[in-house]
Design a protein around this motif. Sequence first.
Motif, short mmCIF file in Angstrom:
data_model
loop_
_atom_site.label_atom_id
_atom_site.label_comp_id
_atom_site.label_asym_id
_atom_site.label_seq_id
_atom_site.Cartn_x
_atom_site.Cartn_y
_atom_site.Cartn_z
N PRO A 1 9.95 29.53 53.53
CA PRO A 1 9.23 28.58 54.38
C PRO A 1 10.02 28.28 55.65
N SER A 2 9.36 28.38 56.78
CA SER A 2 10.02 28.28 58.08
C SER A 2 9.99 26.87 58.63
N PHE A 3 11.18 26.30 58.90
CA PHE A 3 11.30 25.00 59.56
C PHE A 3 11.75 25.23 61.00
N GLY A 4 10.84 25.14 61.94
CA GLY A 4 11.20 25.25 63.35
C GLY A 4 11.13 23.89 64.02
N THR A 5 11.33 23.86 65.33
CA THR A 5 11.19 22.62 66.09
C THR A 5 9.74 22.18 66.08
N GLN A 6 9.51 20.90 65.78
CA GLN A 6 8.16 20.34 65.77
C GLN A 6 7.99 19.42 66.97
N LEU A 7 6.97 19.69 67.78
CA LEU A 7 6.69 18.88 68.95
C LEU A 7 5.45 18.03 68.72
N ASN A 8 5.38 16.90 69.40
CA ASN A 8 4.14 16.12 69.38
C ASN A 8 3.27 16.54 70.56
N VAL A 9 2.13 15.90 70.72
CA VAL A 9 1.17 16.30 71.75
C VAL A 9 1.78 16.15 73.15
N LYS A 10 2.44 15.04 73.39
CA LYS A 10 3.04 14.79 74.71
C LYS A 10 4.09 15.85 75.03
N GLU A 11 4.93 16.17 74.05
CA GLU A 11 6.00 17.16 74.26
C GLU A 11 5.45 18.57 74.45
N SER A 12 4.22 18.82 73.98
CA SER A 12 3.61 20.14 74.08
C SER A 12 2.81 20.34 75.35
N GLN A 13 2.64 19.28 76.13
CA GLN A 13 1.75 19.30 77.30
C GLN A 13 2.14 20.40 78.29
N TYR A 14 3.43 20.67 78.44
CA TYR A 14 3.88 21.64 79.44
C TYR A 14 3.32 23.04 79.19
N MET A 15 3.09 23.41 77.94
CA MET A 15 2.52 24.73 77.64
C MET A 15 1.09 24.82 78.18
N TYR A 16 0.33 23.76 77.96
CA TYR A 16 -1.06 23.71 78.45
C TYR A 16 -1.08 23.71 79.98
N ASP A 17 -0.25 22.88 80.58
CA ASP A 17 -0.23 22.78 82.04
C ASP A 17 0.15 24.11 82.68
N THR A 18 1.09 24.82 82.09
CA THR A 18 1.49 26.12 82.62
C THR A 18 0.35 27.13 82.50
N LEU A 19 -0.35 27.12 81.39
CA LEU A 19 -1.48 28.02 81.21
C LEU A 19 -2.58 27.72 82.21
N VAL A 20 -2.84 26.44 82.42
CA VAL A 20 -3.86 26.03 83.41
C VAL A 20 -3.48 26.52 84.80
N LYS A 21 -2.21 26.40 85.14
CA LYS A 21 -1.73 26.86 86.44
C LYS A 21 -1.88 28.37 86.58
N ASN A 22 -1.46 29.11 85.56
CA ASN A 22 -1.56 30.57 85.60
C ASN A 22 -3.00 31.06 85.64
N ALA A 23 -3.90 30.25 85.04
CA ALA A 23 -5.31 30.62 85.00
C ALA A 23 -6.06 30.16 86.24
N LYS A 24 -5.36 29.45 87.12
CA LYS A 24 -5.96 28.89 88.34
C LYS A 24 -7.11 27.95 88.00
N CYS A 25 -6.89 27.14 86.95
CA CYS A 25 -7.88 26.16 86.53
C CYS A 25 -7.52 24.75 86.97
N LYS A 26 -6.41 24.62 87.69
CA LYS A 26 -5.94 23.31 88.12
C LYS A 26 -6.94 22.69 89.08
N GLY A 27 -7.20 21.38 88.91
CA GLY A 27 -8.13 20.68 89.78
C GLY A 27 -9.56 20.75 89.30
N LYS A 28 -9.82 21.51 88.25
CA LYS A 28 -11.16 21.62 87.69
C LYS A 28 -11.17 20.94 86.32
N ASP A 29 -12.29 21.05 85.61
CA ASP A 29 -12.31 20.68 84.20
C ASP A 29 -11.52 21.78 83.50
N SER A 30 -10.25 21.54 83.31
CA SER A 30 -9.35 22.61 82.89
C SER A 30 -9.73 23.23 81.55
#
Length: 544
Positions: free
Chosen positions: A237-266
């Motif tokens: 069983p694998s125990f890795g780093t566990q993040l909460n929603v706030k700590e995970s936000q950067y992954m979503y924001d980076t994907l939105v930026k790369n997808a050029k979805c910023k400023g829209k209903d992302s």
Amino acid sequence: MAPYISFLFLLSLLISAFQLAHAVDPLVDLGYAKYQGKEGKEGVQRWLGMRYAEAPIKGLRFAAPKDPKKEKKVQHAYDFGKSCLSTGVEPKKHTSEDCLFVNVWAPAKAKKDAKLPVYFYVQGGGFNTNSAPRLDGTGLVKASDEKIVVVTINYRVGLYGFLASKEIRDKASLNNGLKDQIKALEWVKKHIKEFGGDPDHVTIGGSSAGAASVYYLLSAYGGKGLDTFHAAAAGSPSFGTQLNVKESQYMYDTLVKNAKCKGKDSLKCLRKIDAKKLQKIDKKLPLPGAKGKPAFMYSPTIDGDLITDYTYRLFGGGKFKKVPTIFGADTNDGTAFVPKNTNTQKDSDNYLKRQWPALEQKHFDRIHNLYPKTNDKFPKAGKYGAYWRQGSNAYGQMRYMCPAITISTAAALHGKMNEAWNFHYDVEDPVAMDKGIGVGHCADVPAIWGPTYAGGPKSYKDKGVNAPIVPVMQGYWTSFIRSFNPNKHRAKGSPEWKPLKEKKDDRELSRLHIKTGETGMKPIDRRQNEACSYFVKVGVELKM
């Protein structure tokens, strides 16, 4: 006399007809669809690639799984469905975003009302890939004397299963990979009787991230709310780093930026992007506080609902479902992950820091003491660094071995003491030993499933040096699936597998040490206990 003979003949025909009517038909009607299975190898019937949920595409991307749509035509369940898309990998012939399929293996001679015990297996892959989408359950069914039903599933991984942000929390769904597993378990509860299985006798299992899924299912909703399984048996069983929603936000924001979805209903924008393009723009990023990329970026998120807290805290506090359990790990679980060119203590520390950014110097000082540099030589390993095995020992223990011991200990303390079993898999394959891999990550899988059906080294096959360990492992495993006890139907000559802790006042914890020709109970040694006790102490600090 003739009329009497005719009557007996007629009676035998009626009995045969009655038996045939109650045998599991290769054509099963699940209400929403009819699936035509077929008899596979060695008298084991199989149904592959059945839908347990609607295709999670378009508007259902990032959504919780929905019931499958109705199909008018009979569906052929002859081949595995496509596996789920892996992180950052271009879609291939056998992968798709439309991937929520379930597979079933059952004895061909089983009756529809047989109520056979069920093994529900979750494949691994670090929550970023489906690592074993074509695993064959035939070997386990045969090893059980055709007394069990085996189920495997695909589930969403990577961004499709575990992308987290406030937008997804508010407008979609978090931890969908785990919710897929829960949906598949609900499918089993509703439909497995059509295959001869017992919905009230289900053992969940898995390896690596699949074993992590098992402990997430055990602790889901604080250990309450899931009534779809009744025991658990898992490895590494694998125990890795566990993040909460706030700590995970950067992954979503980076994907939105790369997808050029910023400023829209992302979220709406991300749902419209073709999966092939989404795969290309999805980049692995360092975890918060780390300078390099982790082995696995996406993973289950502490959402305050399905996952209410860090795993160490949940199990330490008894907030998990109390059922019979088997957990264990392999001697050298870390060698497959730590780079072979790890040449200095700093290299080793940096690798660990990328996986657990919360590590501080005080932690490293202790880890160095617990896991000193080795002087082992591996002439057939090619070029390898002086600290490869040191780093591998630390990583394997932190991520897999100590978590397995911790879960078993918690199960013994908070559940029924005599229903918590632990194992240490130490079967040495000569080739792997020469290469320095040792008893590597998930080395136990071919022994449990059978090397013919799950791959594995030559030493496990035919008259190989490790071939004798296969019936031993399969005996324990299928016995547990059948009776929730690894001993009742174990292979002849196998030693009794005693619980981790037999009495409340026992200070010594014991586990099954599995080694070809030497399998038997052994106490967990002082050094191992010292290491695992330390990680229990600092686990929450390290966000595990």
